[in-house]
Design a protein around this motif. Structure first.
Motif, mmCIF file in Angstrom:
data_model
loop_
_atom_site.group_PDB
_atom_site.id
_atom_site.type_symbol
_atom_site.label_atom_id
_atom_site.label_comp_id
_atom_site.label_asym_id
_atom_site.label_seq_id
_atom_site.Cartn_x
_atom_site.Cartn_y
_atom_site.Cartn_z
ATOM 1 N N UNK A 114 17.609 14.404 43.088
ATOM 2 C CA UNK A 114 18.730 13.850 42.463
ATOM 3 C C UNK A 114 19.994 14.302 43.026
ATOM 4 N N UNK A 115 19.780 15.502 43.840
ATOM 5 C CA UNK A 115 21.015 16.092 44.020
ATOM 6 C C UNK A 115 21.789 16.892 43.163
ATOM 7 N N UNK A 116 21.078 17.400 41.982
ATOM 8 C CA UNK A 116 21.660 17.980 40.798
ATOM 9 C C UNK A 116 21.384 19.293 40.973
ATOM 10 N N UNK A 117 22.274 20.259 40.594
ATOM 11 C CA UNK A 117 22.154 21.473 40.855
ATOM 12 C C UNK A 117 21.652 21.751 39.509
ATOM 13 N N UNK A 118 20.841 22.729 39.612
ATOM 14 C CA UNK A 118 20.011 23.451 38.398
ATOM 15 C C UNK A 118 19.968 24.893 38.428
ATOM 16 N N UNK A 119 20.111 25.410 37.390
ATOM 17 C CA UNK A 119 20.406 26.953 37.304
ATOM 18 C C UNK A 119 19.586 27.483 36.222
ATOM 19 N N UNK A 120 18.581 28.454 36.128
ATOM 20 C CA UNK A 120 17.986 29.043 35.257
ATOM 21 C C UNK A 120 18.435 30.256 34.776
ATOM 22 N N UNK A 121 18.596 30.543 33.645
ATOM 23 C CA UNK A 121 18.931 31.638 32.763
ATOM 24 C C UNK A 121 18.211 32.912 32.891
ATOM 25 N N UNK A 302 23.219 27.584 43.417
ATOM 26 C CA UNK A 302 22.878 28.104 42.345
ATOM 27 C C UNK A 302 21.978 29.263 42.644
ATOM 28 N N UNK A 303 22.062 30.278 42.058
ATOM 29 C CA UNK A 303 21.250 31.497 42.389
ATOM 30 C C UNK A 303 19.855 31.837 41.767
ATOM 31 N N UNK A 304 19.600 31.003 40.680
ATOM 32 C CA UNK A 304 18.036 30.964 40.392
ATOM 33 C C UNK A 304 17.865 29.519 39.908
ATOM 34 N N UNK A 305 17.368 28.876 40.710
ATOM 35 C CA UNK A 305 17.201 27.342 40.791
ATOM 36 C C UNK A 305 15.620 26.876 40.244
ATOM 37 N N UNK A 306 15.434 25.708 40.351
ATOM 38 C CA UNK A 306 14.250 25.004 39.816
ATOM 39 C C UNK A 306 12.854 25.710 40.313
ATOM 40 N N UNK A 307 12.926 25.957 41.634
ATOM 41 C CA UNK A 307 12.277 26.504 42.535
ATOM 42 C C UNK A 307 11.819 27.829 42.071
ATOM 43 N N UNK A 308 12.628 28.624 41.880
ATOM 44 C CA UNK A 308 12.534 30.028 41.061
ATOM 45 C C UNK A 308 11.981 29.960 39.588
ATOM 46 N N UNK A 309 12.487 28.805 38.776
ATOM 47 C CA UNK A 309 11.621 28.653 37.612
ATOM 48 C C UNK A 309 10.141 28.452 37.875
#
Lengths: 342, 342, 342, 342
Positions: A114-121, A302-309
């Motif tokens: 979707x081209x949505x930027x996603x960052x995890x805490x 985003x420095x920690x994205x969905x793939x990292x999650x």
């Protein structure tokens, strides 16, 4: 410059930190809306320019909102991420995205498509000391990394009810360290060997969880990381990192309450480490929000994205599986068997 | 009081340390004889009251000798121990007794049956700092131990020829740490999981050995120890210990060359750790000899006896087996399969 | 090589240290004679090749004796030095040479005129950490020295009888630090400003002494050193040095009993500094004896000679005078007024 | 609750810190007006509810202003304080009130007579580590204080023009340490002995100032503090405190840039201390403003008032006089001779 409008979902402990940080420190962003079923009514008066609601879905749908901050209980993360993606809102979400590996995978792909930027805490990544260690390592200061050792111990058991809904120590607590190991190593994990114990409080075991764990991660080139976790260190929150390379070693030591040293007839005494995460990682929360807002307003990733999650969640699954089966588990097994073990 | 007559077998690096220590520090003992195929002829003149020989067997058989100190190459240990037992001499032997688990077992029993006191040179046990940690732990300072972490890294690769005859990293180097883990824990190991790498120098791999290892020991009550070994730390000899209990933690840090701190525009600088074992464990050699002599002259037990040597050797075998098989290995497997894997 | 024959005068605490060190560590020297009015008769049996006497004069006169070690009470130092010079024996003397500045001056000259080598037991100079600091400073590591700060605190009051005969805190205790300041600076002191207090025990004041002092030394180029002394630090023997130069700073920290760190709910705890001088400066005594013997057998100079003893004594006098007069005192005043203030 | 209206005079380096702190952290106070001859015009647009002026007097006279913050150059402090008192505004003023001892005295009295609360920006008092040390000392942790040692070194020379108008090292820099010594001791200074050097840069001397100093303060009970100052430490901003009491010692060490330790073949390396005061004392500025606002809104006393400013200024005068005269100076001399030496 237009300010980024952020909707904050969840005004619990961590939500309040983000609220305060955005209000005080980031002129490029503002809290446009807050959703919390139990929000403090006095806030509505104090912050008259903020839209308050008990319904997260209502807030996510607001046209003026550019991004959402998900600080609600874990069980609601996935639905809110999905709703955010549907509404084309960029997303910052406290870890984990979901306890289910499949859904985590699906959400990660969905956001990307979707081209949505996603960052995890993954707050540890944004701690100034760990950032400095990361920078040193990437700069070649200690050569090639051979082993990473992470010590991660909480100052005390969380409430048993929290534990019951946490997904277990590996998913709830060690997941931060799994991410940190990947982050520092800059390589992918291929195998996990984990051991877990319930030796702090029987109630943890009765709730189906462990309170003490030791995890060995093997990376694609055969090097490894070892992580020891405890839910309770008598001396407080213990967050240390040791990175050993062929040209040297970097240690990140605990940040203490003060720099005072007392000498008396009993010994030489230093202060204890900073209290729990709200204290120890205060600057991480600032830093991560800065990077999130920077990525929203500019072209930065985003420095920690969905793939990292997803990766960290896979490792957590593998750790649990390893512990239960008493053998090392390949990450590839987890990918395949995700459905069964979920 | 009669002085104990000690025969020293082997005048290499470690033999010389014991020679000097006994000469200088222990009025209750004396070196009565020295056996070394290459002994320095000038010593014979200087120490006219010491009997020098090129033949260890000759020396062991001397009627006036009360005890022997075996400081010869590993491959000769077992035969000399056996000869010592036959001659009713008490024995101090540098580790390991033998590379073969079966022979180690046999020697341990043989010494016990013959009433011969046998002590192994697990020098770390006798280091003042580790002794203090042991004492604190036994005194209940940190409550029940939950995890022990040992860092044990050499300052550089030994000669490849040494490695070829060493029995491998687990048997030659990590064996000290296996003993230390048992010693500190005061419990027995039931399972071993080990990983090994050859990333420092290819020649090590060509010699059939590893140079980097990570070992997890599980004790009878489920608690564990984790040991990381490297044959080469850029910053020197790294010997640290961390013991985590339910009431606190004890760390034993490295002993540095000096207590000087340099502040300049580049940072704040401390000296490196003490050099290799002859420097770092200088006091251990003194302490272990004192305890050996005390046990010879009094009723005290040898502090690290044949059974300890056997246990450490079993763990080393299990570690090697675990690494080769990529799975945790029960110590009971090693006992049974000793013959096959030897 | 001929071994140097040393006569030891005084078998008290410090005499025993030197005795043991020479016996154990220096093949180039031997104790040929011991004089002590109360020597332990059993020693005579044990060391049959050593001449024992109750009379120091008898021993000094022995023709085979090359050098004497004066470890007797301070009040006898001067006479023994003089006797040693008359007998052409080289001399190692525990500080001070004498409480009288005039006699110190005279003895220093007398030794020089007679070609007798004279070394004073300024043990701090020979401590490995301070030696390393000295070496760093001389090597230019921190550029030009701007200020030296010495912290020198004893772990407890000596007996009042000792204090009465000690010459006072400046002469007895701070004299070591005065020498250290000169040694590190490599320059001469021109002015002294000292303050003294009696705040630890009234008995010290009744004995005419102080127990706490602060001394500022000004060197010929205007730079300075500041020394704080206390007869009693609750946490033990505190011996630190800080050297500040235009390119950096060197600190010498205390050497602690061990490298163990205890973490518990009350804090992070390190061990106390090494106990009093016999423990803290154990290596100094070895080093100073090595240098003394080296100078006896070779062409080397004594590293802390009569002139150094005289300078330190002058500073001690100036400090006392400054304290009593409440003003800075030029060292030149002391030289002139030595007679009056003695 | 009514918010306190604060007028900020001077928007230089320090003014900006206070501005930001009040804006972000203190809901009980607000910046109502800003006066600076060179204020940034864009601020006026951004902060439309703040009154901006080039004229401090205009702002002080505003009826809605409750308190003023004086962050202008030192030379204007006294006039602005006086104007503030006349307008019955409470006052926070960066140190010193004035270079003249007489005027400082007069202003201190004037404020008291007028019932105007006056607080001085002795930022060290409000540093968390020093506050903790103060609290420990007052709580009796180390018994009775016998000596205080302060190390206070800047990371580099200020511009020579700054030095020319600074009142000199004692008045500009050491004044903080004089206040800290009084604060920790909880006693008054009766005598000062100071030495000063110009060894860093000749231009400092040409401007009539020193760049290196050593000051001994004697307190009413005879105990003392010693302070060493340098305008330039090669390794950065060095701000340490050591308090020695009859039952122990407290050291406040430097706060470093990070908690990372690098081990390599050259040594073990830590980060440098935090940069200059804006970095090192960031929390002090927050804490002091909190205390100022608390005192404005409640019944609390200002924690560092006019009398404290006067005392510190007297000590600075005495230090200068001592240095120039080469003798200890009684504080009573300064009081009397204030006129002459001004």
């Amino acid at each position: 410059m237009k300010r980024v409008n952020i909707a904050l979902l969840g005004m619990g402990r961590i939500g309040k930190i983000h609220f305060k940080n955005i209000e005080q420190h980031f002129p490029g962003a503002k809290i446009a809306a807050v959703a919390d079923p139990l929000y403090d009514i006095s806030l509505k008066e104090k912050y008259s320019n903020i839209f308050f609601s008990k319904d997260a879905n209502e807030v996510i749908a607001l046209p003026g909102v550019d991004a959402i901050l998900i600080c609600t209980p874990t069980s609601s993360h996935a639905d809110l991420i999905e709703k955010g993606i549907q509404n084309k809102k960029h997303i910052f979400c406290e870890k984990p995205m979901d306890l289910s590996l499949e859904r985590t995978d699906a959400l990660s792909s969905m956001a990307e498509d979707a081209g949505v930027k996603l960052m995890l805490g993954f707050n540890r990544r944004f701690d100034p000391d760990f950032m400095q260690a990361y920078k040193s390592v990437r700069g070649g200061t200690i050569g090639d990394i051979q082993i990473v050792k992470i010590t991660s111990r909480d100052p005390g058991l969380p409430p048993i009810d929290y534990i019951k809904n946490s997904g277990g120590l590996f998913m709830d607590m060690a997941i931060h360290d799994f991410d940190m190991a990947r982050y520092i190593m800059g390589k992918e994990v291929v195998e996990v060997y984990a051991k877990g114990l319930n030796i702090i409080d029987k109630k943890v075991g009765e709730a189906g969880d462990i309170d003490t764990a030791l995890t060995t991660l093997t990376f694609e080139d055969g090097t490894y990381a070892v992580i020891d976790n405890s839910r309770k260190a008598a001396y407080g929150y213990d967050q240390r990192l040791e990175i050993f390379g062929n040209e040297g070693m970097i240690q990140v030591e605990n940040n203490l309450h003060n720099r005072n040293v007392l000498y008396n007839e009993k010994g030489i005494h230093h202060a204890l480490p900073l209290d729990f995460f709200m204290d120890r990682y205060a600057k991480s929360y600032l830093n991560e929000m800065e990077l999130f807002i920077d990525a929203l307003t500019g072209d930065k990733e985003m420095p920690a994205g969905g793939a990292d999650g997803l990766k960290a969640t896979q490792i957590a699954y593998a750790a649990k599986m390893s512990m239960e089966n008493g053998r090392p588990v390949k990450l590839s097994e987890v990918k395949v068997k995700a459905k069964e073990i979920a």
